[in-house]
Design a protein around this motif. Structure first.
Motif, PDB file in Angstrom:
ATOM      1  N   ASP A  15       1.634  18.707  -4.211  1.00 35.75           N
ATOM      2  CA  ASP A  15       1.967  17.713  -5.209  1.00 35.75           C
ATOM      3  C   ASP A  15       3.018  16.845  -4.760  1.00 35.75           C
ATOM      4  OD1 ASP A  15       4.276  19.288  -5.279  1.00 35.75           O
ATOM      5  OD2 ASP A  15       4.142  19.703  -7.453  1.00 35.75           O
ATOM      6  N   GLY A  16       3.568  16.605  -3.268  1.00 36.91           N
ATOM      7  CA  GLY A  16       4.590  15.834  -2.973  1.00 36.91           C
ATOM      8  C   GLY A  16       5.706  16.173  -3.489  1.00 36.91           C
ATOM      9  N   GLY A  17       6.059  17.225  -3.942  1.00 33.92           N
ATOM     10  CA  GLY A  17       7.257  17.952  -4.482  1.00 33.92           C
ATOM     11  C   GLY A  17       7.483  17.512  -6.108  1.00 33.92           C
ATOM     12  N   PHE A  18       6.348  16.983  -6.495  1.00 32.75           N
ATOM     13  CA  PHE A  18       6.536  16.447  -8.104  1.00 32.75           C
ATOM     14  C   PHE A  18       7.068  17.402  -9.142  1.00 32.75           C
ATOM     15  CE2 PHE A  18       3.848  14.497 -11.895  1.00 32.75           C
ATOM     16  CZ  PHE A  18       4.989  13.682 -12.052  1.00 32.75           C
ATOM     17  N   PRO A  68      -0.847  14.319  -8.339  1.00 30.59           N
ATOM     18  CA  PRO A  68      -1.299  13.182  -8.636  1.00 30.59           C
ATOM     19  C   PRO A  68      -2.277  12.726  -7.276  1.00 30.59           C
ATOM     20  CG  PRO A  68       0.824  12.994  -9.441  1.00 30.59           C
ATOM     21  CD  PRO A  68       0.900  14.031  -8.557  1.00 30.59           C
ATOM     22  N   VAL A  69      -3.457  12.872  -7.435  1.00 31.24           N
ATOM     23  CA  VAL A  69      -4.630  12.534  -6.314  1.00 31.24           C
ATOM     24  C   VAL A  69      -5.433  11.484  -6.721  1.00 31.24           C
ATOM     25  CG1 VAL A  69      -6.038  13.571  -4.628  1.00 31.24           C
ATOM     26  CG2 VAL A  69      -3.964  14.900  -5.246  1.00 31.24           C
ATOM     27  N   THR A  70      -5.629  10.621  -5.807  1.00 31.67           N
ATOM     28  CA  THR A  70      -6.783   9.580  -6.167  1.00 31.67           C
ATOM     29  C   THR A  70      -8.175  10.322  -5.903  1.00 31.67           C
ATOM     30  OG1 THR A  70      -5.462   7.890  -5.492  1.00 31.67           O
ATOM     31  CG2 THR A  70      -7.776   7.267  -5.834  1.00 31.67           C
ATOM     32  N   THR A  71      -8.550  10.546  -7.180  1.00 32.50           N
ATOM     33  CA  THR A  71     -10.139  11.119  -7.119  1.00 32.50           C
ATOM     34  C   THR A  71     -11.000  10.347  -8.324  1.00 32.50           C
ATOM     35  OG1 THR A  71      -9.841  12.916  -8.830  1.00 32.50           O
ATOM     36  CG2 THR A  71      -9.141  13.374  -6.321  1.00 32.50           C
ATOM     37  N   LEU A  94       2.346   6.714 -11.579  1.00 28.27           N
ATOM     38  CA  LEU A  94       2.761   8.025 -11.551  1.00 28.27           C
ATOM     39  C   LEU A  94       3.001   8.482 -10.283  1.00 28.27           C
ATOM     40  CD1 LEU A  94       2.793  10.669 -13.152  1.00 28.27           C
ATOM     41  CD2 LEU A  94       0.354  10.979 -12.698  1.00 28.27           C
ATOM     42  N   GLY A  95       2.433   8.072  -9.303  1.00 26.18           N
ATOM     43  CA  GLY A  95       2.795   8.337  -7.635  1.00 26.18           C
ATOM     44  C   GLY A  95       4.192   7.982  -7.353  1.00 26.18           C
ATOM     45  N   GLY A 154       7.141   9.446  -2.912  1.00 24.08           N
ATOM     46  CA  GLY A 154       6.792   7.952  -3.118  1.00 24.08           C
ATOM     47  C   GLY A 154       5.461   7.728  -3.237  1.00 24.08           C
ATOM     48  N   ARG A 155       4.376   8.413  -3.564  1.00 26.78           N
ATOM     49  CA  ARG A 155       2.908   8.244  -3.697  1.00 26.78           C
ATOM     50  C   ARG A 155       2.103   9.319  -4.188  1.00 26.78           C
ATOM     51  NH1 ARG A 155       0.275  10.812   0.334  1.00 26.78           N
ATOM     52  NH2 ARG A 155       0.968  11.631   2.127  1.00 26.78           N
ATOM     53  N   VAL A 156       0.875   8.863  -4.628  1.00 21.31           N
ATOM     54  CA  VAL A 156      -0.306   9.847  -4.974  1.00 21.31           C
ATOM     55  C   VAL A 156      -0.683  10.452  -3.591  1.00 21.31           C
ATOM     56  CG1 VAL A 156      -0.659   8.715  -6.951  1.00 21.31           C
ATOM     57  CG2 VAL A 156      -1.959   8.223  -5.100  1.00 21.31           C
ATOM     58  N   GLY A 157      -1.389  11.739  -3.728  1.00 18.97           N
ATOM     59  CA  GLY A 157      -1.900  12.273  -2.572  1.00 18.97           C
ATOM     60  C   GLY A 157      -3.175  11.855  -2.353  1.00 18.97           C
ATOM     61  N   THR A 158      -3.869  12.317  -1.316  1.00 23.40           N
ATOM     62  CA  THR A 158      -5.254  12.120  -0.624  1.00 23.40           C
ATOM     63  C   THR A 158      -6.025  13.205  -1.033  1.00 23.40           C
ATOM     64  OG1 THR A 158      -5.029  12.646   1.621  1.00 23.40           O
ATOM     65  CG2 THR A 158      -4.335  10.244   0.842  1.00 23.40           C
ATOM     66  N   THR A 159      -7.387  13.145  -0.965  1.00 26.17           N
ATOM     67  CA  THR A 159      -8.282  14.173  -1.119  1.00 26.17           C
ATOM     68  C   THR A 159      -8.299  15.087   0.110  1.00 26.17           C
ATOM     69  OG1 THR A 159     -10.065  12.831  -0.627  1.00 26.17           O
ATOM     70  CG2 THR A 159      -9.727  13.022  -2.942  1.00 26.17           C
ATOM     71  N   ASP A 160      -7.983  14.517   1.216  1.00 27.24           N
ATOM     72  CA  ASP A 160      -7.992  15.120   2.513  1.00 27.24           C
ATOM     73  C   ASP A 160      -6.688  16.077   2.524  1.00 27.24           C
ATOM     74  OD1 ASP A 160     -10.328  13.896   3.527  1.00 27.24           O
ATOM     75  OD2 ASP A 160      -9.146  12.353   4.449  1.00 27.24           O
TER      76      ASP A 160
END
Length: 245
Positions: free
Chosen positions: A239-242, A183-186, A201-202, A208-214
């Protein structure tokens, strides 16, 4: 002090926003000449201005072979080689089985699979031996999210392409790898669900959060760099471990 990608050329599809734009900025900051492409010319020009003098904007619809051919004909006028190809452009429309239309099927596969296949194929004459190709897949190829039948199928196909192309291109030492964002904010993810839904979803992501494009751009940059010289045919799930636990 010289920059890591000084004198190198990078082509990024879907470079007008989201992960593509963040990645273009990352490479440009390291001295690369960056060619970005997307369908919407106005957005593409704005993106090129954001990136700076190292960016060249080339409007193209990667679902159309004629546009892909024109893209690389234009690139060839500015450089005799491509060091990095980031096949990133994609399309997503959430619809459940039972409501899938032929038009939606065709658009998903034309952009997400056909577009990737012919982007890479048309780039081959310009790709330098020992260069890097990175493809954008998604964790949806591993997880069964409601309404993602077509998108998930296309992203699973992209992951498969990296395996076969690693074999096909081994004589040229071209490394093909995949980045699969969680999950990334795009603009595309927000278009597919509400921002509130994305944040919910994050909360399911172990960190504990969505990712960033960077954060995704950093993974692409790594896969293209010499630091990843022994990585080929891999799928990096950013994916932060998702999907991992």
């Amino acid at each position: 002090m010289s920059k890591a990608f000084e004198g190198k050329s990078v082509v990024i599809t879907g470079g007008n926003s989201g992960i593509g734009l963040a990645t273009a900025k990352r490479f440009a900051s390291e001295g690369a000449k960056v060619f970005i492409t997307a369908r919407r010319e106005d957005e593409l020009k704005k993106a090129a201005l954001e990136i700076g003098h190292n960016a060249i904007a080339i409007p193209a619809d990667i679902s159309k072979l004629s546009d892909i051919k024109r893209l690389f004909e234009t690139v060839k006028k500015s450089t005799d080689k491509i060091d990095v190809l980031f096949a990133n452009a994609g399309f997503m429309d959430l619809v459940k089985i039972g409501g899938i239309t032929e038009e939606s099927y065709d658009k998903h596969f034309d952009v997400n699979v056909k577009g990737v296949v012919f982007t890479v194929q048309e780039a081959l004459p310009l790709l330098k031996d020992g260069s890097a190709i990175i493809l954008t897949s998604s964790i949806v190829s591993y997880k069964g999210f409601e309404g993602s039948t077509l998108y998930s199928a296309t992203k699973a196909a992209v992951r498969s392409l990296a395996r076969t192309w690693t074999s096909d291109l081994k004589s040229r030492r071209i490394r093909v790898n995949v980045v699969s964002p969680g999950p990334v904010t795009t603009p595309m993810s927000v278009g597919g669900m509400t921002l509130e839904g994305l944040n919910q979803l994050g909360k399911q992501v172990p960190i504990g959060r969505v990712g960033t494009t960077d954060e995704i751009a950093n993974v692409v940059y790594f896969l293209a760099s010499d630091a990843a010289s022994f990585i080929a045919g891999a799928d990096i799930q950013a994916d932060g471990g998702f999907t991992q636990i």
